[in-house]
Design a protein around this motif. Structure first.
Motif, short mmCIF file in Angstrom:
data_model
loop_
_atom_site.label_atom_id
_atom_site.label_comp_id
_atom_site.label_asym_id
_atom_site.label_seq_id
_atom_site.Cartn_x
_atom_site.Cartn_y
_atom_site.Cartn_z
N GLY B 128 0.76 -1.55 0.39
CA GLY B 128 -0.11 -0.07 0.10
C GLY B 128 1.19 1.68 -0.08
N ILE B 129 2.05 1.34 -0.12
CA ILE B 129 3.06 1.87 0.15
C ILE B 129 3.37 2.22 -1.47
CG2 ILE B 129 4.91 3.14 1.13
CD1 ILE B 129 4.17 1.38 3.76
N ALA B 130 3.46 3.79 -1.56
CA ALA B 130 3.89 3.09 -3.45
C ALA B 130 4.96 3.64 -3.42
CB ALA B 130 3.27 5.24 -3.79
N GLY B 131 6.24 4.55 -2.03
CA GLY B 131 7.15 3.92 -2.49
C GLY B 131 8.12 2.46 -2.82
N ILE B 132 6.88 2.10 -1.86
CA ILE B 132 7.51 0.49 -2.25
C ILE B 132 7.62 0.25 -3.36
CG2 ILE B 132 7.60 -1.48 -0.87
CD1 ILE B 132 7.75 0.02 1.79
N ASP B 133 4.88 -0.26 -3.24
CA ASP B 133 4.87 -0.72 -4.04
C ASP B 133 5.46 -0.42 -6.54
OD1 ASP B 133 4.14 -2.12 -2.20
OD2 ASP B 133 2.07 -1.38 -3.18
N LEU B 134 5.17 0.87 -6.07
CA LEU B 134 5.20 1.40 -7.01
C LEU B 134 7.00 1.61 -7.12
CD1 LEU B 134 3.76 3.16 -9.86
CD2 LEU B 134 4.37 5.00 -8.74
N ASN B 135 7.30 1.96 -6.89
CA ASN B 135 8.87 2.11 -7.26
C ASN B 135 9.94 0.89 -6.82
OD1 ASN B 135 8.86 4.73 -8.04
ND2 ASN B 135 8.87 5.93 -6.70
N ASN B 136 9.84 0.43 -5.53
CA ASN B 136 10.53 -0.72 -5.31
C ASN B 136 9.95 -1.67 -4.89
OD1 ASN B 136 13.37 0.61 -6.18
ND2 ASN B 136 12.11 1.84 -4.55
N THR B 137 9.19 -2.30 -5.46
CA THR B 137 8.20 -4.02 -5.69
C THR B 137 8.67 -4.83 -4.66
OG1 THR B 137 7.21 -3.12 -7.46
CG2 THR B 137 5.45 -4.84 -6.52
N ILE B 138 8.46 -5.35 -3.68
CA ILE B 138 8.80 -6.22 -2.94
C ILE B 138 8.91 -7.74 -2.91
CG2 ILE B 138 10.51 -5.19 -1.63
CD1 ILE B 138 8.44 -5.45 1.07
N VAL B 139 8.87 -8.47 -3.25
CA VAL B 139 8.37 -9.98 -3.60
C VAL B 139 8.57 -10.86 -2.08
CG1 VAL B 139 8.70 -10.29 -5.81
CG2 VAL B 139 10.18 -11.08 -4.73
N THR B 140 8.00 -11.55 -2.65
CA THR B 140 8.09 -13.55 -1.73
C THR B 140 9.13 -13.27 -1.57
OG1 THR B 140 7.29 -14.82 -2.63
CG2 THR B 140 5.54 -14.23 -1.36
N GLY B 141 10.02 -14.35 -0.37
CA GLY B 141 11.38 -14.80 -0.62
C GLY B 141 12.48 -13.64 -0.46
N GLN B 142 11.97 -12.62 -0.76
CA GLN B 142 13.12 -11.95 -0.88
C GLN B 142 13.64 -11.27 0.71
OE1 GLN B 142 11.45 -7.88 -2.92
NE2 GLN B 142 14.25 -7.18 -3.02
N LYS B 143 14.95 -10.57 -0.15
CA LYS B 143 15.63 -9.98 1.89
C LYS B 143 15.89 -8.89 1.78
CE LYS B 143 19.60 -12.18 0.35
NZ LYS B 143 18.84 -13.15 -0.86
N ILE B 144 15.07 -7.74 2.12
CA ILE B 144 16.02 -6.74 2.30
C ILE B 144 15.42 -5.62 3.74
CG2 ILE B 144 13.00 -6.11 1.42
CD1 ILE B 144 14.03 -3.90 -0.98
N PRO B 145 16.58 -4.54 3.24
CA PRO B 145 16.60 -3.88 4.46
C PRO B 145 16.48 -2.26 4.80
CG PRO B 145 18.55 -3.64 3.91
CD PRO B 145 17.88 -3.96 2.66
#
Lengths: 116, 440
Positions: B128-145
């Motif tokens: 729901g956060i566009a800074g994530i979903d739109l510009n930096n979409t994250i996926v299951t199984g990912q590691k991200i800090p």
């Protein structure tokens, strides 16, 4: 002068502090950057281009870069080159020598003829 | 953990440092747990007969004739469905007043999943956060800090992401959490009625810092149980990995290891990789997604902790305070989700990649116009428009208080494009222009 040097000079001296020529150099660099160097790897057409197509577009871009366009003031340069870039990008997204491609090509010629 | 019958009791400690004790003992294994006068300790070094123990609570007050009992096993966690909804300390003991969990005993900190058993991640996590979903979409199984300054609301953002992500289990590994943050997480989980999906391993600032070394392994072993045995999608939240690394450096420095850059242990990369590499997508649907927090000191990303983290993880989300709109935003220039390319334009609308790139390009123009303004130069008409666009883009899409679905994000971006720019300035593929351009 290179586009990057021109952009540095524009940043230091201001838009109106440099000759129009500097703006031209900068935007010629931008054309090469946007149209040739930036390839859209996520676009089905732009992600792979034939040698023939590359040669054609590179020559087109170089032709634009070597043309002396006439401008009255610096603020005409930006919008004009934005149009050129947009047109060339649309060509990048169209099938080579397709109807659309040729249409953008003739539009491009109209734009470049405006200020020759 | 109590002593059992027929256990050898050692009573002769030969060396004590601030965090470790050494004694002569035989038949001891690495990582084995021990009790020293009622305090938990772990074997960290064995040279011949001399065993060095890392005492979690610190060695203050331990006499040389303290009673040392070895447990004969490394730290373990009992796994079962009963873990859900519970709060534990770093040793896996309940701290919520409930009973101990019964289940299969598993050693923590095992190897990560063999690459051939993994699947390429491809399921996006909508936050729901566009800074994530739109510009930096994250996926299951990912590691991200998240890279954030300590005063930024990273715990709030992470709790928000966790509640919105459609994960079967959310496991919180809290290291050096302030009591406020601990209670914050607790109340968020309770208020959302999500307690049955939550498992927490918490080490607060009141607990000894060395204890937090066990937290990630505890959390990830529990995660592996649910992802492998139960085929569930598990989201693991680790906050704050900088405090974890600080604990690592305390231990290694006390053990006379030669420190590396920023007084971190030379094994920092491996220590962090051992944790992050547990993120995995299994072909049968189970997955472990790791979202961590790495706090920066003064935004310095060249420090050993964020630097090493950046090489291991699949991108980073960078929080920054935007003074123009007075909100915290996800900085599009410094953030990257390396796995976004697996989903954008495929699992989302086709115009997603181009809209994302164009918006960021125009935002970069806005940043340049801002510098121009600050240096006292006249702005062109285009500069004025990019500045207005930048402000609205920041407010409506980059801010962390945004909560909309991805199609709405894209429509919002299109609205902003046509509000401030001409078609030629936007320069998106004509096919999308014809379909989505909001102007004439």
């Amino acid at each position: 002068m290179r586009g990057k040097e021109a952009s540095e000079q524009i940043n230091i001296l201001g838009d109106d502090g440099v000759p129009i020529n500097y703006h031209l150099s900068f935007w010629r660099g931008e054309v090469i950057d946007f149209v040739i160097l930036q390839q859209d790897a996520f676009d089905d057409i732009d992600k792979q281009t034939s040698l023939e197509r590359q040669k054609f577009l590179l020559e087109k871009v170089l032709e634009i870069c070597e043309t002396d366009f006439n401008f009255e003031s610096f603020d005409e340069v930006n919008p004009y080159f934005k149009r050129i870039i947009n047109n060339l990008k649309q060509m990048n997204y169209s099938e080579y020598k397709s109807e659309k491609f040729n249409q953008y090509l003739s539009e491009l010629t109209t734009i470049t003829d405006e200020r020759k | 953990m109590e002593t059992k019958a027929f256990q050898k009791i050692y009573t002769k400690i030969i060396q004590i440092t601030k965090a470790t004790c050494s004694l002569r003992a035989s038949g001891i294994g690495y990582e084995e747990l021990a009790m020293i006068n009622g305090r938990l300790a772990q074997v960290v070094k064995i040279i011949g007969e001399v065993v060095t123990l890392q005492v979690f609570g610190g060695t203050e007050g331990i006499p040389t004739n303290a009673e040392v009992v070895f447990m004969g096993k490394p730290p373990v966690i009992k796994v079962s469905d009963d873990l859900a909804g519970r709060f534990f300390n770093a040793f896996g003991y309940p701290i919520d007043g409930g009973p101990e969990v019964d289940g299969e005993e598993r050693e923590i900190g095992g190897p990560s999943v063999n690459p051939v058993r993994r699947k390429q991640p491809s399921e996006l996590i909508a936050t729901g956060i566009a800074g994530i979903d739109l510009n930096n979409t994250i996926v299951t199984g990912q590691k991200i800090p998240f890279f954030a300054d300590p005063d930024q609301p990273f715990n709030q953002v992470m709790a928000m992401v966790a509640m919105r992500a459609k994960a079967d289990k959310i496991i919180l590994g809290g290291m050096g959490l302030t009591n406020d943050d601990y209670l914050f997480y607790k109340s968020v989980f309770e208020n959302a009625g999500a307690l049955d999906r939550i498992i927490c391993f918490v080490n607060t600032t009141e607990n000894p810092p060395i204890e937090r070394l066990l937290v990630p392994d505890m959390a990830l072993t529990a995660a592996e149980y649910f992802a492998v045995d139960k085929k569930q999608s598990v989201l693991v939240l680790l906050t704050d990995m900088t405090l974890y690394a600080d604990a690592l450096s305390i231990v290694s420095n006390r053990m006379d290891q030669i420190p590396s850059k920023d007084s971190m242990p030379g094994s920092l990369y491996s220590d962090l990789a051992k944790i992050y590499e547990k993120a995995v997508q299994f072909p049968d649907g189970g997955s472990i997604t790791i979202i961590a927090v790495t706090t920066l000191s003064g935004g310095d990303i060249t420090h050993a902790i964020p630097d090493n983290t950046g090489y291991i993880t699949e991108g980073q989300l960078f929080l920054r305070k935007d003074s123009d709109i007075g909100k915290v935003i996800i900085d599009p220039f410094r953030s990257l989700s390396r796995l976004k390319q697996l989903v954008i334009g495929q699992k989302t609308r086709k115009d997603h990649p181009q809209v994302m790139n164009t918006a960021i390009r125009l935002y970069a123009d806005a940043a340049q116009a801002k510098t121009k303004l600050e240096n006292g130069f006249d702005l062109t008409d285009y500069d004025e428009r990019t500045l207005k666009f930048g402000k609205e883009y920041s407010d409506k899409l980059l801010a962390i208080d945004v909560n909309i679905d991805i199609d709405t994000m894209l429509d919002t971006a299109w609205n902003l494009f046509s509000k401030y720019f001409s078609k030629a300035e936007v320069a998106i593929r004509s096919e999308f222009m014809d379909q989505y351009w909001k102007g004439e």
